[in-house]
Scaffold this active site. Structure first.
Site, mmCIF file in Angstrom:
data_model
loop_
_atom_site.group_PDB
_atom_site.id
_atom_site.type_symbol
_atom_site.label_atom_id
_atom_site.label_comp_id
_atom_site.label_asym_id
_atom_site.label_seq_id
_atom_site.Cartn_x
_atom_site.Cartn_y
_atom_site.Cartn_z
ATOM 1 C CD GLU A 50 -2.864 -7.696 7.545
ATOM 2 O OE1 GLU A 50 -3.949 -7.851 8.249
ATOM 3 O OE2 GLU A 50 -2.871 -6.746 6.977
ATOM 4 C CE LYS A 184 -5.112 -0.403 2.874
ATOM 5 N NZ LYS A 184 -4.189 -0.666 3.962
#
Length: 701
Positions: A50, A184
């Site tokens: 990405e 996260k």
């Protein structure tokens, strides 16, 4: 000068493939880098990466150096990196060093998720693709493995705010493996895993434990449903997911290396402080993550950035090893399937279908100036690709779970090595390698504007696909369900195969390759042994002319007139042929043949008899110019899928829809036969497309 449309037609009929879109289009929406396209075509490992980590994840120059380091790690592990980004409104799979630098320093770049793609493209903007945006591009290019740092998830208080990352829904509807360090810790990890389960996403931790990692920490307090211990085990999981055709992805969660995890406690404390500050300052939506990452980097005095980089490096290494294992397993399966290929001369090995035709290696040279100066070196780009009508059809059939025996001829040169390596997934045991002969090649020199300036072809080797050579496979020919001939082979070879077919009641499909060659079977009574043929309207006229039948001097331009003329010209040929598939380009396809319960019978007939004739016109599936990457293999993809459907006993409607979907897949690929072509990808019951129009029915008098 010849127009681009005319040049495309000439190239199509010579089997030339516009291997890279950059050679023929600069205004499209999607482009695959040559190194990525080549690796995919050869079944070599490719890893998608990405680019939001470049545009929004790190400050310059750390973002650029990290991106280059990650690509270097992928290459060191034996895979090809394919960083995905959007530049000036074009989605690019695989970025050059200059393009990486452009994204790294672009201050106006956007975060591009699924929802943002239409806007960014329509405005000609640049941006970094998120997990969901990268998944879409990677899947379209045919890349099965994608490496990132961490995916998005359900935000804290998401049960009230409904703030849920598009990464999760993309994993539920795009079949690709995402390798990440989990999610996260600023997110609600428990609800994220619950949401992934609801989406049907297979989640596995990479390693000996099922502990689900939380980005900077190897443990989140939650567990994955499964774990995989090594690259081979992970590759098997990915392969089974893709083979099942579930249309959902796999999340492989890789814990951060232990040496970096030591700083995890300090980083986690900083994260909690940053989360509180973000809430106090009213930071919301897509601004939350970059705010927290920057604040955490400040609080930890750069330790979080170092850990982040180390984590991404580790993911790249693990993901590349998995991609290599996946590629190795696929190639081993191909080699195993060829260890006793259906075309080998043995009593218990008989192929259902045999393809006899040409193999080409093509070169396309495109100048970078409006005018080419002969006698001088002109700036431009050159690419190599692989074509040939017979080869393309055998390729299409092989990807649709058929096992055709491909009979052809190549030289003993480097071109033959290249094309046979490309065709590893096919049974090429009957392709002759001839000493002192050159593999068929074609070179097209095209100006910057797309005008064909010069074409050179060396097709002499097609003359060596002789009756004598093909007769070595008479046992296979006489017992096959279907034999496909392309118009490149000699007249004597066509006559021989038709004779065998007549004696053993074998169905023959004749695939014309040009107006000049289409008449070969019609020079004698050999054509009366054909069962199927797929000419375009001009070729259908030539078939009739060769038989002495009057034809229109000028081809019609309106659809109604084209259908009327096609039906009229089909009538005399159907005295002996079972079915004619008249291709009409953007106007679809016309089936002409025996009437059977309101449709045209496609299944092989047992015996010739007097029958009632009819025709069905199917419009082509809508394909925009922006979606079109390559026009050279659409007709061959259509024919191959039709044959596959016939051999699998499908009804006429399903066969035609398979063919139209295969043609559309080919148009959207940089290859003549898309490497992503599978039975699932052309299953009209599984593919969501526009409402299928009802075919137009006509009687043939």
């Amino acid at each position: 000068m010849i127009t681009l449309k005319r040049a495309s037609a000439l190239i199509l009929r010579r089997g030339v493939t516009t291997y890279q879109r950059t050679l023929c289009r600069k205004d499209g929406l999607f482009r695959v880098h040559p190194s990525v396209s080549q690796a995919l075509a050869e079944n070599k490992p490719v890893v998608a990466l990405e680019s939001t980590i470049i545009t929004h994840g790190m400050p310059y120059p750390h973002n650029l150096s990290t991106a280059k380091e990650v690509e270097a790690i992928v290459r060191a592990e034996g895979a090809t990196p394919a960083t995905v980004g959007v530049i000036d409104g074009e989605v690019r799979v695989g970025l050059s060093p200059e393009e990486l630098d452009h994204l790294a320093q672009c201050k106006s770049s956007l975060k591009v998720s699924r929802r943002d793609l239409p806007y960014v493209i329509s405005k000609g903007l640049s941006g970094g693709t998120t997990v969901s945006g990268t998944m879409i591009a990677a899947h379209r290019a045919g890349i099965p493995v994608f490496v990132t740092g961490g995916i998005g998830g359900v935000h804290r208080d998401g049960e009230n705010s409904l703030d849920i990352s598009a990464d999760l829904t993309e994993l539920g509807r795009t079949p690709i493996a995402v390798v990440s360090a989990g999610v996260k810790s600023i997110l609600d990890i428990g609800r994220t895993l619950e949401f992934l389960e609801t989406q049907g996403v297979c989640v596995a931790t990479y390693g000996a434990s099922k502990n689900f990692p939380a980005f900077f920490s190897p443990q989140s307090g939650f567990a994955s449903a499964y774990n995989v211990c090594d690259p081979e085990e992970a590759a098997k999981l990915i392969e089974s997911t893709l083979t099942l055709g579930l249309q959902s992805g796999v999340l492989l969660a890789v814990p951060i290396p232990e040496e970096q995890a030591a700083a995890g406690r300090q980083i986690e404390e900083a994260i909690q402080a940053a989360v509180t500050e973000a809430s106090d300052k009213g930071v919301t939506g897509r601004d939350v993550t970059p705010f927290i990452l920057q604040k955490v980097n400040e609080l930890t005095q750069g330790k979080s950035l170092q850990a982040n980089i180390a984590l991404i490096h580790n993911n790249a290494k693990v993901g590349s090893q998995i991609a290599c294992a996946l590629s190795k397993q696929k190639n081993e399966r191909i080699l195993k399937s060829r260890s006793h290929p259906p075309g080998k001369l043995s009593a218990d090995s008989q192929p259902d279908i045999i393809v006899v035709g040409g193999t080409n290696v093509d070169f396309i040279a495109k100048g970078k100036t409006k005018t080419l100066h002969f006698g001088h070196t002109n700036p431009g780009s050159v690419c190599q690709s692989f074509g040939g009508v017979g080869r393309n059809i055998a390729d299409s059939l092989s990807r649709l779970r058929q096992t055709p025996l491909f009979i052809s001829a190549v030289g003993t040169d480097t071109n033959s090595d290249a094309v046979l390596n490309y065709c590893k997934h096919m049974n090429t045991s009957a392709v002759a390698r001839l000493e002192d002969q050159s593999t068929a090649t074609y070179c097209a020199v095209i100006t910057e504007s797309g005008e064909l300036s010069l074409g050179l072809g060396d097709m002499d080797i097609h003359r060596h696909i002789t009756e004598h050579y093909v007769s070595q496979f008479e046992k296979q020919l006489s017992s096959a369900t279907l034999v496909c001939l392309d118009g490149n082979i000699p007249v004597s070879t066509i006559n021989y195969v038709c004779s065998v077919a007549k004696n053993h009641n074998v169905n023959v499909w004749y695939e014309p390759t040009s107006v000049e060659k289409v008449g070969k079977p019609f020079l004698s009574d050999a054509w009366k042994s054909l069962s199927y043929s797929s000419p375009n309207l001009a070729e259908l006229c030539t078939m009739n002319k060769t038989l002495g039948i009057k034809t229109p001097e000028v081809l019609p331009s309106t659809l109604d007139e084209m259908l009327r003329v096609a039906v009229t010209l089909s009538r005399p040929l159907l005295e002996h042929l079972h079915c004619l598939v008249v291709t009409l380009g953007a106007d679809g396809v016309l089936l002409c043949g025996e009437h059977d319960a309101g449709t045209v019978s496609l299944q092989p007939r047992k015996q010739k008899k007097k029958r009632q004739l009819c025709a069905l016109h199917y419009p082509a599936l809508a394909v925009t110019p922006e979606e079109t990457m390559n026009v050279s293999g659409a007709g061959d993809s259509l024919a191959g899928a039709l044959m596959a459907g016939i051999l699998q006993g499908k009804d006429t409607d399903s066969c035609v829809r398979m063919g139209l979907l295969a043609a559309k897949t080919s148009l959207a690929s940089p290859h003549p036969i898309s490497p992503t072509l599978t039975l699932d990808s052309v299953d009209p019951h599984k593919i969501q497309t526009q409402t299928w129009p009802r075919p137009r029915f006509m009687w043939i008098e």
